[in-house]
Design an enzyme around this catalytic site. Sequence first.
Site, short mmCIF file in Angstrom:
data_model
loop_
_atom_site.label_atom_id
_atom_site.label_comp_id
_atom_site.label_asym_id
_atom_site.label_seq_id
_atom_site.Cartn_x
_atom_site.Cartn_y
_atom_site.Cartn_z
N TYR A 11 68.75 4.90 -48.23
CA TYR A 11 69.68 5.76 -48.96
C TYR A 11 69.22 6.03 -50.39
CZ TYR A 11 74.25 6.89 -51.15
OH TYR A 11 75.29 7.46 -51.87
N ILE A 12 69.09 4.97 -51.19
CA ILE A 12 68.70 5.17 -52.59
C ILE A 12 67.22 5.49 -52.68
CG2 ILE A 12 68.73 4.17 -54.92
CD1 ILE A 12 70.94 2.25 -53.86
N ASN A 32 60.14 -0.36 -42.76
CA ASN A 32 60.03 -0.86 -41.37
C ASN A 32 61.04 -0.17 -40.46
OD1 ASN A 32 62.48 -1.93 -42.00
ND2 ASN A 32 61.89 -4.09 -41.77
N ASN A 35 66.61 0.04 -40.85
CA ASN A 35 67.95 0.51 -41.19
C ASN A 35 67.93 1.98 -41.60
OD1 ASN A 35 70.70 0.21 -41.61
ND2 ASN A 35 70.47 -0.43 -43.74
N LEU A 59 57.33 -5.75 -44.67
CA LEU A 59 56.76 -6.36 -45.89
C LEU A 59 56.81 -7.88 -45.84
CD1 LEU A 59 58.30 -3.84 -48.39
CD2 LEU A 59 55.85 -4.18 -48.02
N PHE A 81 62.72 -1.15 -53.12
CA PHE A 81 64.09 -1.08 -52.58
C PHE A 81 64.25 -1.94 -51.33
CE2 PHE A 81 65.84 2.26 -55.13
CZ PHE A 81 64.84 3.18 -55.36
N SER A 125 71.32 -5.71 -58.52
CA SER A 125 72.69 -5.35 -58.16
C SER A 125 73.70 -6.00 -59.10
CB SER A 125 72.97 -5.85 -56.73
OG SER A 125 74.36 -5.82 -56.47
N TYR A 150 73.59 -12.37 -49.87
CA TYR A 150 72.95 -11.12 -50.33
C TYR A 150 72.86 -11.13 -51.85
CZ TYR A 150 72.71 -6.52 -52.31
OH TYR A 150 72.38 -5.46 -53.11
N LYS A 154 69.49 -11.45 -54.73
CA LYS A 154 69.19 -10.60 -55.90
C LYS A 154 69.02 -11.47 -57.14
CE LYS A 154 69.17 -6.61 -53.92
NZ LYS A 154 67.89 -5.88 -53.76
N TYR A 177 72.45 -2.09 -59.94
CA TYR A 177 73.30 -0.97 -59.50
C TYR A 177 74.75 -1.42 -59.41
CZ TYR A 177 68.81 0.25 -57.30
OH TYR A 177 67.49 0.49 -57.02
N ASN A 199 80.53 0.04 -46.20
CA ASN A 199 80.96 0.52 -47.52
C ASN A 199 82.10 1.54 -47.41
OD1 ASN A 199 77.56 0.22 -48.26
ND2 ASN A 199 79.12 -1.01 -49.24
C1 WQD Z 1 84.17 -1.13 -52.32
C2 WQD Z 1 85.67 -1.33 -52.30
C3 WQD Z 1 86.42 -2.95 -50.70
C4 WQD Z 1 85.36 -0.68 -47.11
C5 WQD Z 1 78.64 -2.71 -52.56
C6 WQD Z 1 77.45 -3.12 -51.76
C7 WQD Z 1 76.64 -4.15 -52.49
C8 WQD Z 1 76.40 -3.73 -53.91
C9 WQD Z 1 77.68 -3.33 -54.62
C10 WQD Z 1 74.22 -2.80 -54.21
C11 WQD Z 1 86.05 -2.80 -52.16
C12 WQD Z 1 86.95 -1.56 -50.38
C13 WQD Z 1 85.52 -1.05 -48.44
C14 WQD Z 1 86.51 -0.44 -46.31
C15 WQD Z 1 87.90 -0.95 -48.19
N1 WQD Z 1 75.51 -2.63 -53.97
N2 WQD Z 1 86.77 -1.17 -48.96
N3 WQD Z 1 87.75 -0.58 -46.90
O1 WQD Z 1 81.79 -4.47 -51.72
O2 WQD Z 1 81.69 -3.27 -53.95
O3 WQD Z 1 79.58 -3.76 -52.62
O4 WQD Z 1 78.29 -2.30 -53.84
O5 WQD Z 1 73.66 -3.80 -54.37
O6 WQD Z 1 75.42 -4.21 -51.79
O7 WQD Z 1 77.91 -3.67 -50.56
O8 WQD Z 1 81.23 -2.00 -51.88
O9 WQD Z 1 81.95 -0.04 -50.57
O10 WQD Z 1 81.94 -2.33 -49.44
O11 WQD Z 1 83.65 -1.83 -51.19
O12 WQD Z 1 89.04 -1.09 -48.68
O13 WQD Z 1 86.43 -0.08 -45.10
O14 WQD Z 1 86.20 -0.67 -51.18
O15 WQD Z 1 87.45 -3.92 -50.50
O16 WQD Z 1 87.22 -3.03 -52.95
P1 WQD Z 1 81.16 -3.45 -52.58
P2 WQD Z 1 82.16 -1.52 -50.67
#
Ligand code: WQD
Length: 338
Positions: A11-12, A32, A35, A59, A81, A125, A150, A154, A177, A199
Site C-alpha cells: 500500500y504505502i 515476496n 500481501n 528478504l 517497507f 510506526s 507488531y 518496530k 507513521y 483497518n
Molecule cells: C483505527 C480505529 C479501531 C476497524 C493502524 C495499523 C498499525 C499502525 C497504526 C502503521 C481504532 C477502529 C477499526 C474496525 C473499528 N500503522 N476500528 N472497526 O489500530 O490505529 O493501527 O495504524 O504502522 O499498523 O494497524 O488502525 O484502522 O485498525 O483502527 O472501530 O473494523 O478504528 O478500534 O479505534 P490502528 P485501525
Amino acid sequence: MKILVTGGTGYIGSHTVVELQQKGYQVVVIDNLSNSNEAVLDNISKITGIRPDFECFDLIERERTLDFFSRNSDITGVIHFAAFKAVGESVAEPLKYYRNNLVSLMNILEGMQLNKVPFLVFSSSCTVYGQPEELPVSETSPIQKAFSPYGNTKQISEEIIGDFLETSDVKCIALRYFNPIGAHESSLIGELPLGIPNNLVPFITQTAIGLRSQLKVFGNDYNTPDGTPIRDYIHVVDLAKAHVIAIERMTNGNNKKALEVFNLGTGNGQTVLEVIKSFEKVSGEKLNYVIVERRAGDVEKVWADTRFANAELGWKAAMSLDEMTLSAWNWEKAIANK
Ligand code: WQD
C-alpha cells in the site's frame, strides 16, 4: 539515482514508488507478494509511464538478499517497507512477526554495509508510543511498552538500526507513521487488504460497496468527545511524499544525525465516528454500522506533534479528512468495476 523499495507492491510502498519515479528516481522493487500482487507494478506504470524493475523473493533469505545487493551496487538508498503489519495477527503469531520483520531488516542492513549503500529510510510506526501520557505525541515522547508484537518489532528495529549505525557509515531516517488512509487520485493504486480488512477505512468502504454487511465500531465508552477512539489519519500520498523528501535530505547531506526520527501525521486527531461521518458526507452513502465492545490492544487516543517534521523536512500533510475518505471510496468503486 537508483532506489531500492522493499515492499514496493504494498500500500504505502506503491504510492512511494510513484512519487519517486515522478521525481526522476530509478526504482527497483523487492517484494515476496505475500500481501500484495505484481499487477500493482502495471498500474504504477500506467500512472508514471515506467514499470519499476522487480525481483520477487523473501528478504528473510540472507543469501538471496546479499546476492541482490552484490548485483545492484549502484543503489543509492533503500526505503524499507517490507514487513508484516497486522496488529491482531501479530498477537496470535508473534514468532512469525519477530522472525520476518527483524531478520529481513538485518539482511537489508548487512547487504547495505557490504555494498556501501549510504542511505536508509525505515518504515516505523506511532505504535512505538503506545498510549502516550501527553498529547500530541512528539519524537521525544517516551517510548512505551509496545501493545503488540507488531509494535515491538518496530521498536526493536529502531534499536537494531541505532546500534548498526554505530558500526557503519550508513545514514538513516526513521519515519513513524500515524494512520495512513486513502488512495492515489488516479484510483489505479490503493489499499488492497487480502481477506477481511483489519483497518477502519477499508472496512468502511467495503461495507458501503456491499462486500461486508456491517461495520463494527469497537467501543464508544472511551474518554473522547463521542466515546470512540481518536487517531491521526494521514493521506497515503502525503506520507509517500515525505519518503522522497527524506531520501533527498540525506543525499543533499542535510541530515544532522546518523539516525533521525520523524512523526508523519497531520497533527489532527479524529474519532471513528468523525471518519464515518466524513465518509457518509463525501460518498452520499448511509453506512451500516453497530457499536460493539472494545478491541483488545487499541489505544484510546493518539495524534502527532508534527512541528519537527514540518520544520526540519519542510513537509506538511496537505489533504483533509474528506479528501482522504473520498479517495478511498473512489478506489473501492474502481476495484469493484474491474
Ligand atoms: C483505527 C480505529 C479501531 C476497524 C493502524 C495499523 C498499525 C499502525 C497504526 C502503521 C481504532 C477502529 C477499526 C474496525 C473499528 N500503522 N476500528 N472497526 O489500530 O490505529 O493501527 O495504524 O504502522 O499498523 O494497524 O488502525 O484502522 O485498525 O483502527 O472501530 O473494523 O478504528 O478500534 O479505534 P490502528 P485501525
